[in-house]
Design an enzyme around this catalytic site. Sequence first.
Site, PDB file in Angstrom:
ATOM      1  N   SER A  21      30.490  50.288  71.170  1.00 34.83           N
ATOM      2  CA  SER A  21      31.600  49.640  70.474  1.00 34.83           C
ATOM      3  C   SER A  21      31.002  48.628  69.509  1.00 34.83           C
ATOM      4  O   SER A  21      30.619  47.533  69.903  1.00 34.83           O
ATOM      5  CB  SER A  21      32.531  48.934  71.471  1.00 34.83           C
ATOM      6  OG  SER A  21      33.639  48.367  70.773  1.00 34.83           O
ATOM      7  N   ASP A  39      39.709  49.026  90.557  1.00 33.18           N
ATOM      8  CA  ASP A  39      38.725  48.321  89.749  1.00 33.18           C
ATOM      9  C   ASP A  39      37.662  49.262  89.194  1.00 33.18           C
ATOM     10  O   ASP A  39      36.687  49.596  89.879  1.00 33.18           O
ATOM     11  CB  ASP A  39      38.064  47.231  90.609  1.00 33.18           C
ATOM     12  CG  ASP A  39      37.039  46.448  89.820  1.00 33.18           C
ATOM     13  OD1 ASP A  39      36.206  45.758  90.452  1.00 33.18           O
ATOM     14  OD2 ASP A  39      37.055  46.528  88.578  1.00 33.18           O
TER      15      ASP A  39
HETATM   16  N1  LIG Z   1      35.752  44.029  87.732  1.00 30.57           N
HETATM   17  C1  LIG Z   1      36.372  42.704  87.907  1.00 30.57           C
HETATM   18  C2  LIG Z   1      36.813  42.526  89.335  1.00 30.57           C
HETATM   19  O1  LIG Z   1      37.819  43.446  89.682  1.00 30.57           O
HETATM   20  C3  LIG Z   1      37.315  41.141  89.610  1.00 30.57           C
HETATM   21  S1  LIG Z   1      37.359  40.873  91.374  1.00 30.57           S
HETATM   22  C4  LIG Z   1      38.776  39.951  91.593  1.00 30.57           C
HETATM   23  C5  LIG Z   1      38.657  38.601  91.803  1.00 30.57           C
HETATM   24  C6  LIG Z   1      39.794  37.846  92.037  1.00 30.57           C
HETATM   25  C7  LIG Z   1      41.057  38.439  92.014  1.00 30.57           C
HETATM   26  C8  LIG Z   1      41.153  39.798  91.783  1.00 30.57           C
HETATM   27  C9  LIG Z   1      40.026  40.561  91.553  1.00 30.57           C
HETATM   28  C10 LIG Z   1      36.372  40.123  88.955  1.00 30.57           C
HETATM   29  O2  LIG Z   1      36.853  39.743  87.671  1.00 30.57           O
HETATM   30  C11 LIG Z   1      36.149  40.514  86.692  1.00 30.57           C
HETATM   31  C12 LIG Z   1      35.407  41.559  87.507  1.00 30.57           C
HETATM   32  O3  LIG Z   1      35.159  40.784  88.669  1.00 30.57           O
END
Ligand SMILES: N[C@H]1[C@H](O)[C@@H](Sc2ccccc2)[C@@H]2OC[C@H]1O2
Length: 327
Positions: free
Chosen positions: A196, A32
């Site tokens: 952007s 992430d």
């Molecule tokens: N950066 C992103 C993060 O990874 C996910 S956390 C997540 C939640 C459920 C399932 C999988 C991941 C959430 O959606 C947008 C932002 O926060």
Amino acid sequence: GAGSVANTPEAGDVEYLAPVTIGGQTVNMDFDSGSSDLWVFNTQLSLNTLSGHMAYNPAQSSTFQLLPGSTFSISYGDGSGAAGNVGTDTVNIGGATVTGQAIELATDVSTSFVTDTQSTGLIGLAFSKLNTVKPVQQKTFFDNALATLPEPVFTADLRHNAAGTYEFGAIDSTKFSGPLAWTPVNTTSGFWQFTSQAFAVGGGAPSTSVPGGQAIADTGTTLMLADQSVVDGYYSQVQGAVNNATVGGVTFPCSATLPDLQIDVGGTMATVRGDDINFAPVDQTGTTCFGGLQATTVQPQIYGDIFFKSNFVAFNGGNNSLGVAPH
Ligand SMILES: N[C@H]1[C@H](O)[C@@H](Sc2ccccc2)[C@@H]2OC[C@H]1O2
């Protein structure tokens, strides 16, 4: 040294998982670039919560050390969250290794994580200033690895319904075409944020006045969330596109031919393929489809996996820049 792992999209390209070895235990995690905590499902959680999940067992790791008194609590943009305590262990991602990495052990996770049984947690790759560990904030895996990587970079190669790659410490030029277009990143927000402020549809005339004009590169977001002006401009070129309040966003006939979107990334126009903007059917008959490009009313805009499926992205932590090229 450098490290490279295959990533795999969950069904519908909802998220991309890749293997991470923590204290000798390999689990699949959601990489992430939009957050900065590494947290895992672990043996402190109830059997109900753990059901179907892989879990990290600190007791089975000879290199685990608790950080006494340390806790974390994170809330994500989609309303999900996790909280718990913290230790350290050795983390190896495809050969790139960090000792003493903060491992955040969830004792509480929100429903969407419990039901997402293929994911054992998240590995945050945004800037460490966003890390939620208290009383002493911890560093991300990438931050900890920077000094030992051959190059201070990690790259995201995400594909539609096919395996891709996350790589640390090297840029594999066989994974994209043409030169990488580099743009400076504004790290103030803690995200990989860039300017952007223009877009074009299907190669048409660019519009150069997107309000706010900022976006972040977020591998953890499924869709591409852009300013209303971009969304309106794009879907005005799609026959049958409507804002479907019931479904929660723009839908269009699955038979529609979607134009490509050109979007500004730090002064260079990147292309998001129209095919990748047809995200998924909303009905059993596959008549109505949900757009991968949707509106956000908050800033910055969030360029998630829909953007990454058309663009290879290199994250340079040495000079805080992003490199983008089509793939
Ligand atoms: N950066 C992103 C993060 O990874 C996910 S956390 C997540 C939640 C459920 C399932 C999988 C991941 C959430 O959606 C947008 C932002 O926060």
